[in-house]
Design an enzyme around this catalytic site. Structure first.
Site, short mmCIF file in Angstrom:
data_model
loop_
_atom_site.label_atom_id
_atom_site.label_comp_id
_atom_site.label_asym_id
_atom_site.label_seq_id
_atom_site.Cartn_x
_atom_site.Cartn_y
_atom_site.Cartn_z
N CYS A 283 6.19 -4.80 16.62
CA CYS A 283 5.66 -3.82 17.59
C CYS A 283 4.24 -4.26 17.96
CB CYS A 283 5.66 -2.43 16.98
SG CYS A 283 7.32 -1.85 16.56
N CYS B 179 6.37 -7.13 8.05
CA CYS B 179 7.41 -6.55 8.92
C CYS B 179 7.74 -7.52 10.04
CB CYS B 179 6.90 -5.23 9.51
SG CYS B 179 8.15 -4.36 10.47
N GLU C 216 0.83 -1.20 0.00
CA GLU C 216 0.00 0.00 0.00
C GLU C 216 0.87 1.26 0.00
OE1 GLU C 216 -1.64 -1.18 3.81
OE2 GLU C 216 -0.81 0.65 4.68
#
Ligand code: SAH
Length: 344
Positions: free
Chosen positions: A115, A111, A91
């Site tokens: 996190c 990723c 995106e």
């Protein structure tokens, strides 16, 4: 197999051309036509020889990324989903500001930083994006909207410093004066805090801006929010930003998402201001964009404002970011995630 033109910096292009009997200045001519004017049909390039036209046609690919969806939000933010050649979906988000048009590009498919609040991490890293895939996000959005993009933030899915070389090449390509001419001051790279790469970044010739995703003022809390803090603890990140400033004289941005009841207390504001006191920086307070899979909530406006005022009181440069595009999920891998879920 044709070579993707958008992955070539000027020196790569000169090399290819001279190896094939052309002159180095031909590379400047091509760069100017292709980047400045988006003319990719060699027959329209009036100042190049027929031989070179033939060579360009046979050698280079200028195709846009394949568009899957394009959404526009009420706040004027556009979100694009693109399909790469191997089927991976990424995106890009275009934001309209009074100072120009800014694009948020994706640097990796998925990723691995993990996190605990971020939707991107729900899809583990599949691969790094190549430099041409990075450049083509800009080219394709410009073509679709018929606009010129002036600012670039590497803040989409992925950790740019985990794909360091391609991201740096990307910056060189888009910065070049006969190319897209996006100034170093208009380019920002955001990292979760991969310390050795902060030092490498400080030594790069092109001094782009650096943003650090801090999100917590101490190791105990940051360990919980961001796994990377266990590898590069907060004091090392802070030291690296000080050294970065010494070297580059460029002001750093600290990003701080406000998470209700987690990191948004006044004592966190105090701790944060103590931590970064004396650093030439500003803090960007970001409203949390809720992600279904996580239980974090957004800090309400009143509390966010108190946090903001407290930082001001303590002499910190701070902005409280308004939300952009949350109605189209234009935040951090959310649209892409939705699409994959629908396909499951
Ligand atoms: N990996 C890089 C760049 C991508 S994330 C980094 O960590 O900086 C870009 C920014 O969006 C980071 O500050 C990230 O922490 C933040 N972010 C992630 N998920 C978010 C969410 N749900 N709401 C608001 N900001 C988010």
């Amino acid at each position: 197999m044709k070579i993707n033109f958008y992955g070539l910096d000027l020196n790569n292009l000169k090399e290819i051309l001279t190896k094939n009997g052309f002159r180095p200045y031909n590379a400047d001519q091509l760069y100017k036509w292709i980047y400045e004017n988006d003319v990719t049909d060699p027959d329209l390039m009036s100042n190049i020889s027929n031989n070179l036209k033939k060579f360009v046609k046979e050698t280079f690919d200028f195709s846009s990324l394949e568009l899957l969806t394009h959404q526009t939000s009420v706040s004027g933010t556009d979100k694009f989903l693109f399909k790469l050649n191997d089927g991976i979906v990424i995106e890009s988000v275009l934001m309209r500001h009074d100072y120009g048009l800014s694009i948020c590009v994706t640097s990796q498919a998925g990723c691995s930083m993990g996190c605990s609040f971020c939707a991107s991490g729900l899809i583990r890293k599949q691969r790094d994006l190549s430099k041409d895939e990075l450049v083509l996000q800009i080219i394709t959005v410009q073509r679709i909207l018929g606009v010129k993009i002036s600012h670039v933030v590497v803040m989409g899915t992925g950790e740019p410093f985990d794909n360091y070389d391609n991201v740096m090449e990307f910056i060189r390509i888009i910065n070049y004066k006969n190319g897209l001419q996006i100034g170093a001051r208009h380019i920002t790279v955001s990292t979760c805090g991969i310390v050795p790469k902060i030092y490498d970044f400080a030594n790069e010739e092109i001094k782009a801006n650096l943003a650090i995703s801090l999100h917590a003022p101490n190791n105990e809390l940051r360990d919980k929010l961001m796994k990377i803090n266990k590898v590069y603890p907060i004091q090392d990140v802070i030291q690296a930003t000080k050294d970065y400033f010494e070297k580059t004289k460029r002001r750093i941005t600290f990003e701080y998402i406000l998470l209700k009841g987690v990191n948004d207390d006044l004592r966190h504001a105090n701790e944060l201001s103590d931590l970064i006191r004396g650093i030439n920086c500003y803090v960007n307070l970001i409203p949390y964009n809720p992600v279904n899979e996580f239980s974090y909530e957004k800090t309400d406006e009143k509390r966010a404002d108190k946090f903001y005022q407290q930082l001001i009181k303590r002499g910190i440069n701070v902005t409280l970011r308004r939300e952009m595009g949350s109605d189209i999920d234009a935040a951090c891998g959310q649209l892409r995630l939705k699409k994959e879920k629908n396909e499951e």
